[in-house]
Scaffold this motif. Sequence first.
Motif, PDB file in Angstrom:
ATOM      1  N   UNK A  48      38.057   5.315  53.804  1.00 26.87           N
ATOM      2  CA  UNK A  48      39.161   6.272  53.750  1.00 26.87           C
ATOM      3  C   UNK A  48      40.439   5.645  53.220  1.00 26.87           C
ATOM      4  N   UNK A  49      41.289   6.484  52.670  1.00 23.73           N
ATOM      5  CA  UNK A  49      42.632   6.093  52.249  1.00 23.73           C
ATOM      6  C   UNK A  49      43.608   7.030  52.930  1.00 23.73           C
ATOM      7  N   UNK A  50      44.452   6.463  53.785  1.00 23.86           N
ATOM      8  CA  UNK A  50      45.435   7.251  54.544  1.00 23.86           C
ATOM      9  C   UNK A  50      44.767   8.477  55.187  1.00 23.86           C
ATOM     10  N   UNK A  51      43.678   8.233  55.890  1.00 20.70           N
ATOM     11  CA  UNK A  51      42.902   9.228  56.643  1.00 20.70           C
ATOM     12  C   UNK A  51      42.134  10.228  55.785  1.00 20.70           C
ATOM     13  N   UNK A  52      42.139  10.071  54.477  1.00 22.40           N
ATOM     14  CA  UNK A  52      41.370  10.962  53.600  1.00 22.40           C
ATOM     15  C   UNK A  52      40.061  10.262  53.225  1.00 22.40           C
ATOM     16  N   UNK A  53      38.946  10.969  53.323  1.00 19.89           N
ATOM     17  CA  UNK A  53      37.644  10.412  52.957  1.00 19.89           C
ATOM     18  C   UNK A  53      37.576  10.204  51.453  1.00 19.89           C
ATOM     19  N   UNK A  54      37.220   8.976  51.051  1.00 26.05           N
ATOM     20  CA  UNK A  54      37.128   8.652  49.623  1.00 26.05           C
ATOM     21  C   UNK A  54      35.673   8.443  49.213  1.00 26.05           C
ATOM     22  N   UNK A  55      34.982   7.518  49.891  1.00 26.77           N
ATOM     23  CA  UNK A  55      33.573   7.248  49.569  1.00 26.77           C
ATOM     24  C   UNK A  55      32.785   7.014  50.855  1.00 26.77           C
ATOM     25  N   UNK A  56      31.477   7.154  50.746  1.00 28.67           N
ATOM     26  CA  UNK A  56      30.588   6.888  51.869  1.00 28.67           C
ATOM     27  C   UNK A  56      29.357   6.160  51.355  1.00 28.67           C
ATOM     28  N   UNK A  57      28.665   5.487  52.256  1.00 29.65           N
ATOM     29  CA  UNK A  57      27.408   4.820  51.911  1.00 29.65           C
ATOM     30  C   UNK A  57      26.264   5.605  52.527  1.00 29.65           C
TER      31      UNK A  57
END
Length: 197
Positions: A48-57
């Motif tokens: 996450x970046x500043x509580x926003x989901x960016x990527x997942x595995x």
Amino acid sequence: MAMSESDTRIKAYFSEPKPWRAELATLRAILRDTPLTEEFKWRSPCYCFENANIVTLWRLKDCCALGFFKGVLLEDREGILIAPGENSQSMRKVEFTGLAEITGLETVLKDYIGEAIELEKAGLKVSFSKHAPEFPGELIDRLDEDPEFRTAFEALTPGRQRGYVLHFSQAKQSATRISRIAKCAPRILEGKGLHDR
């Protein structure tokens, strides 16, 4: 990178003797070299970046993958992003079946991750289709017969509602659709989506 090393679920995810262990560890090392924070959501590590989901595995059956939540907005100059499913409007993933693929794309992956962070900083949003899937008759019947169920279903986010409607509609037989609705009803009444924990 701020890591949630104390989260036993993250430790377990990377230490379990399951398929794609080395590949996922390599992807994690790439993600450690970014400003993202590591959390555990939807049974997988999420960055996450500043509580926003960016990527997942993801550890999948035939591969492992790096999933970009707003992947549809990425330029994808290398043509490596694919939709995880036919109804995916935002998410895009990169699949891997070996370490060489990951190490060969490390610079590209870092560029894509950087672009995803910049998209988030800029506040860009995905434009979702307003076309809602058609409710199966069995769901309409349940909504009409059970006011508590209707209230709970209508309180779900549009994405959660869509997920349930697609899940119910994919069953070919009416009895299966009724069974799926009954099985999911407790989750709906709790305000949970199909895949929420």
